[in-house]
Design a protein around this motif. Structure first.
Motif, PDB file in Angstrom:
ATOM      1  N   LEU A 111      57.202  33.684  37.395  1.00  0.00           N
ATOM      2  CA  LEU A 111      55.770  33.364  37.426  1.00  0.00           C
ATOM      3  C   LEU A 111      55.373  33.041  38.865  1.00  0.00           C
ATOM      4  O   LEU A 111      55.717  31.982  39.390  1.00  0.00           O
ATOM      5  N   ASN A 112      54.688  33.976  39.503  1.00  0.00           N
ATOM      6  CA  ASN A 112      54.257  33.787  40.892  1.00  0.00           C
ATOM      7  C   ASN A 112      52.791  33.392  40.943  1.00  0.00           C
ATOM      8  O   ASN A 112      51.921  34.179  40.577  1.00  0.00           O
ATOM      9  N   VAL A 113      52.538  32.165  41.411  1.00  0.00           N
ATOM     10  CA  VAL A 113      51.160  31.703  41.561  1.00  0.00           C
ATOM     11  C   VAL A 113      50.796  31.911  43.030  1.00  0.00           C
ATOM     12  O   VAL A 113      50.695  30.963  43.811  1.00  0.00           O
ATOM     13  N   THR A 114      50.671  33.180  43.394  1.00  0.00           N
ATOM     14  CA  THR A 114      50.460  33.550  44.797  1.00  0.00           C
ATOM     15  C   THR A 114      49.433  34.671  44.855  1.00  0.00           C
ATOM     16  O   THR A 114      49.279  35.424  43.902  1.00  0.00           O
ATOM     17  N   PRO A 115      48.751  34.815  46.018  1.00  0.00           N
ATOM     18  CA  PRO A 115      47.823  35.945  46.131  1.00  0.00           C
ATOM     19  C   PRO A 115      48.531  37.235  46.521  1.00  0.00           C
ATOM     20  O   PRO A 115      47.972  38.313  46.417  1.00  0.00           O
ATOM     21  N   ASP A 116      49.810  37.137  46.993  1.00  0.00           N
ATOM     22  CA  ASP A 116      50.407  38.275  47.689  1.00  0.00           C
ATOM     23  C   ASP A 116      51.807  38.673  47.232  1.00  0.00           C
ATOM     24  O   ASP A 116      52.481  39.430  47.923  1.00  0.00           O
ATOM     25  N   SER A 117      52.287  38.183  46.076  1.00  0.00           N
ATOM     26  CA  SER A 117      53.610  38.616  45.633  1.00  0.00           C
ATOM     27  C   SER A 117      53.603  40.116  45.409  1.00  0.00           C
ATOM     28  O   SER A 117      52.577  40.693  45.047  1.00  0.00           O
ATOM     29  N   PHE A 118      54.776  40.763  45.596  1.00  0.00           N
ATOM     30  CA  PHE A 118      54.739  42.223  45.660  1.00  0.00           C
ATOM     31  C   PHE A 118      54.398  42.884  44.335  1.00  0.00           C
ATOM     32  O   PHE A 118      53.827  43.953  44.298  1.00  0.00           O
ATOM     33  N   SER A 119      54.744  42.228  43.194  1.00  0.00           N
ATOM     34  CA  SER A 119      54.418  42.937  41.949  1.00  0.00           C
ATOM     35  C   SER A 119      53.333  42.264  41.121  1.00  0.00           C
ATOM     36  O   SER A 119      52.614  42.931  40.399  1.00  0.00           O
ATOM     37  N   ASP A 120      53.223  40.943  41.212  1.00  0.00           N
ATOM     38  CA  ASP A 120      52.210  40.281  40.384  1.00  0.00           C
ATOM     39  C   ASP A 120      51.277  39.405  41.217  1.00  0.00           C
ATOM     40  O   ASP A 120      50.651  38.491  40.696  1.00  0.00           O
ATOM     41  N   GLY A 121      51.195  39.696  42.522  1.00  0.00           N
ATOM     42  CA  GLY A 121      50.351  38.894  43.406  1.00  0.00           C
ATOM     43  C   GLY A 121      48.910  38.850  42.920  1.00  0.00           C
ATOM     44  O   GLY A 121      48.346  39.870  42.554  1.00  0.00           O
ATOM     45  N   GLY A 122      48.335  37.649  42.895  1.00  0.00           N
ATOM     46  CA  GLY A 122      46.930  37.503  42.517  1.00  0.00           C
ATOM     47  C   GLY A 122      46.676  37.408  41.025  1.00  0.00           C
ATOM     48  O   GLY A 122      45.646  36.892  40.604  1.00  0.00           O
ATOM     49  N   GLN A 123      47.634  37.864  40.216  1.00  0.00           N
ATOM     50  CA  GLN A 123      47.387  37.903  38.762  1.00  0.00           C
ATOM     51  C   GLN A 123      47.307  36.523  38.139  1.00  0.00           C
ATOM     52  O   GLN A 123      46.616  36.326  37.154  1.00  0.00           O
ATOM     53  N   TYR A 124      48.073  35.578  38.704  1.00  0.00           N
ATOM     54  CA  TYR A 124      48.179  34.260  38.058  1.00  0.00           C
ATOM     55  C   TYR A 124      47.717  33.119  38.955  1.00  0.00           C
ATOM     56  O   TYR A 124      48.155  31.991  38.814  1.00  0.00           O
ATOM     57  N   LEU A 125      46.819  33.445  39.892  1.00  0.00           N
ATOM     58  CA  LEU A 125      46.285  32.383  40.753  1.00  0.00           C
ATOM     59  C   LEU A 125      45.425  31.419  39.944  1.00  0.00           C
ATOM     60  O   LEU A 125      45.320  30.238  40.263  1.00  0.00           O
ATOM     61  N   ASN A 126      44.806  31.929  38.902  1.00  0.00           N
ATOM     62  CA  ASN A 126      44.043  31.071  38.001  1.00  0.00           C
ATOM     63  C   ASN A 126      45.033  30.275  37.143  1.00  0.00           C
ATOM     64  O   ASN A 126      45.833  30.858  36.408  1.00  0.00           O
ATOM     65  N   PRO A 127      45.003  28.915  37.245  1.00  0.00           N
ATOM     66  CA  PRO A 127      46.012  28.106  36.552  1.00  0.00           C
ATOM     67  C   PRO A 127      46.069  28.382  35.053  1.00  0.00           C
ATOM     68  O   PRO A 127      47.148  28.430  34.470  1.00  0.00           O
ATOM     69  N   GLU A 128      44.915  28.593  34.422  1.00  0.00           N
ATOM     70  CA  GLU A 128      44.919  28.838  32.971  1.00  0.00           C
ATOM     71  C   GLU A 128      45.718  30.098  32.630  1.00  0.00           C
ATOM     72  O   GLU A 128      46.476  30.137  31.661  1.00  0.00           O
ATOM     73  N   ARG A 129      45.512  31.125  33.455  1.00  0.00           N
ATOM     74  CA  ARG A 129      46.247  32.380  33.217  1.00  0.00           C
ATOM     75  C   ARG A 129      47.737  32.199  33.474  1.00  0.00           C
ATOM     76  O   ARG A 129      48.578  32.739  32.764  1.00  0.00           O
ATOM     77  N   ALA A 130      48.046  31.428  34.507  1.00  0.00           N
ATOM     78  CA  ALA A 130      49.462  31.187  34.836  1.00  0.00           C
ATOM     79  C   ALA A 130      50.147  30.433  33.697  1.00  0.00           C
ATOM     80  O   ALA A 130      51.251  30.796  33.270  1.00  0.00           O
ATOM     81  N   ILE A 131      49.473  29.409  33.194  1.00  0.00           N
ATOM     82  CA  ILE A 131      50.055  28.602  32.105  1.00  0.00           C
ATOM     83  C   ILE A 131      50.256  29.481  30.869  1.00  0.00           C
ATOM     84  O   ILE A 131      51.316  29.476  30.235  1.00  0.00           O
ATOM     85  N   ALA A 132      49.225  30.261  30.549  1.00  0.00           N
ATOM     86  CA  ALA A 132      49.330  31.140  29.368  1.00  0.00           C
ATOM     87  C   ALA A 132      50.479  32.121  29.543  1.00  0.00           C
ATOM     88  O   ALA A 132      51.226  32.404  28.597  1.00  0.00           O
ATOM     89  N   HIS A 133      50.668  32.625  30.765  1.00  0.00           N
ATOM     90  CA  HIS A 133      51.737  33.601  30.987  1.00  0.00           C
ATOM     91  C   HIS A 133      53.118  32.950  30.851  1.00  0.00           C
ATOM     92  O   HIS A 133      54.041  33.548  30.287  1.00  0.00           O
ATOM     93  N   ALA A 134      53.248  31.727  31.355  1.00  0.00           N
ATOM     94  CA  ALA A 134      54.540  31.012  31.211  1.00  0.00           C
ATOM     95  C   ALA A 134      54.871  30.830  29.737  1.00  0.00           C
ATOM     96  O   ALA A 134      56.008  31.081  29.301  1.00  0.00           O
ATOM     97  N   LEU A 135      53.884  30.433  28.955  1.00  0.00           N
ATOM     98  CA  LEU A 135      54.129  30.192  27.520  1.00  0.00           C
ATOM     99  C   LEU A 135      54.424  31.505  26.798  1.00  0.00           C
ATOM    100  O   LEU A 135      55.267  31.566  25.904  1.00  0.00           O
ATOM    101  N   GLU A 136      53.752  32.559  27.249  1.00  0.00           N
ATOM    102  CA  GLU A 136      53.991  33.883  26.660  1.00  0.00           C
ATOM    103  C   GLU A 136      55.422  34.347  26.984  1.00  0.00           C
ATOM    104  O   GLU A 136      56.130  34.878  26.132  1.00  0.00           O
ATOM    105  N   MET A 137      55.876  34.093  28.223  1.00  0.00           N
ATOM    106  CA  MET A 137      57.254  34.491  28.590  1.00  0.00           C
ATOM    107  C   MET A 137      58.261  33.710  27.759  1.00  0.00           C
ATOM    108  O   MET A 137      59.283  34.239  27.338  1.00  0.00           O
TER     109      MET A 137
END
Ligand code: HH2
Length: 278
Positions: free
Chosen positions: A18-44
């Motif tokens: 789970l990369n909470v970054t604007p620039d990670s090579f594969s998922d950069g920017g996708q999880y900068l929004n904390p709600e989306r990041a949290i949902a993705h962690a729980l989904e994983m």
């Protein structure tokens, strides 16, 4: 592996990224929004991750930029707070900075994933020893900003194994018990595709050091080059590499697609016997 909070990670395990970054090579920017990041962690977690690895600084090969600790924390803290009490699986913090690791440990993380193998921040080894967290010691040359300049080896397997053995000794001298150390050859860090393949072909050499070995091939450029560049090809190529890594003795695979990694390593375990890792 028993963690300091009493939780146990059974090997082979899947570490979800789970990369909470604007620039990670594969998922950069996708999880900068904390709600989306949290949902993705729980989904994983639901999809088969045994560990969630949370990072707030990219290490991608072409020009990752160092992020000050405050900025890293600004990205991570809302996610750490949101995950508290909701994430059942252990949380790992992907950082080279002790200040960031300390804050994550205070919010429930139990593994420090340091791509500089405790070499960047002089406080990191002391923090890991005092907190009793587990540590991932990864091989890299140079820094996350410039590592591809150093991708030259006489024998990459000997260089990586020797380096990781020395870093494990350093960690033990700093007070981190051997039972909490995980080694990682650092696929793609100061390594060409040929270097990555040589390491993956010789994983038993690294495993013979006696520590659990973590392998992170997920979505990296050599997978794209070999398996193909479409999302499905990248996912299948990464899962195939995970299965073969586990069959060769890897204890943990780090993956952006924990569901695919989980299925792949199940096949490896059934085909090669259950006792393929410690
Ligand atoms: N790879 C990446 C980051 N952290 N940590 C370990 N222990 N092993 C790895 O192979 C590893 C790692 C790079 O992948 P990713 O997190 O997807 O990208 P970025 O560093 O650009 O955020």
């Amino acid at each position: 592996m028993r963690l300091h909070d009493g939780r146990v990670v059974h090997f082979p395990a899947v570490m979800g990224v789970l990369n909470v970054t604007p620039d990670s090579f594969s998922d950069g920017g996708q999880y900068l929004n904390p709600e989306r990041a949290i949902a993705h962690a729980l989904e994983m977690q639901e999809n088969g991750a045994d560990i969630v690895d949370l990072g707030g600084e990219s290490t991608r090969p072409s020009g990752a930029r160092e992020v000050p600790a405050e900025a890293e924390l600004r990205r991570l803290l809302p996610v750490l707070r949101g995950l508290a009490g909701r994430l059942r699986v252990p949380l790992s913090i992907d950082t080279r900075k002790a200040e960031v690791a300390r804050a994550a440990l205070e919010h429930g993380a139990s593994i420090i994933n340091d791509v500089t193998a405790l070499g960047y921040d002089p406080q990191m080894a002391r923090l890991a020893a005092a907190s009793k967290s587990a540590v991932v010691l990864m091989h890299m040359r140079g820094s996350p900003e410039n590592h591809m300049r150093f991708a030259r080896y006489r024998d990459v397997v000997i260089a990586v194994t020797g380096y990781l053995a020395a870093r494990a000794k350093y960690a033990i001298r700093a007070g981190i018990p051997a039972s909490r150390i995980i080694l990682d050859p650092g696929i793609g860090f100061a390594k060409t595709a040929q270097h990555n393949l040589a390491i993956l072909n010789s994983l038993p050499v690294l495993c013979a050091l006696g520590y659990p070995v973590l392998v992170g091939t997920s979505r990296k450029s050599f997978i794209r080059r070999i398996a193909g560049d479409s999302p499905r090809e990248i996912e299948f190529g990464s899962a195939a590499a995970d299965a073969l890594a586990v069959a060769a003795g890897a204890a943990i695979v780090r993956s952006h697609d924990p569901g695919a990694a989980r299925a792949a390593i199940r096949m490896a375990v059934e085909m090669r016997g259950r006792n393929i890792t410690k």
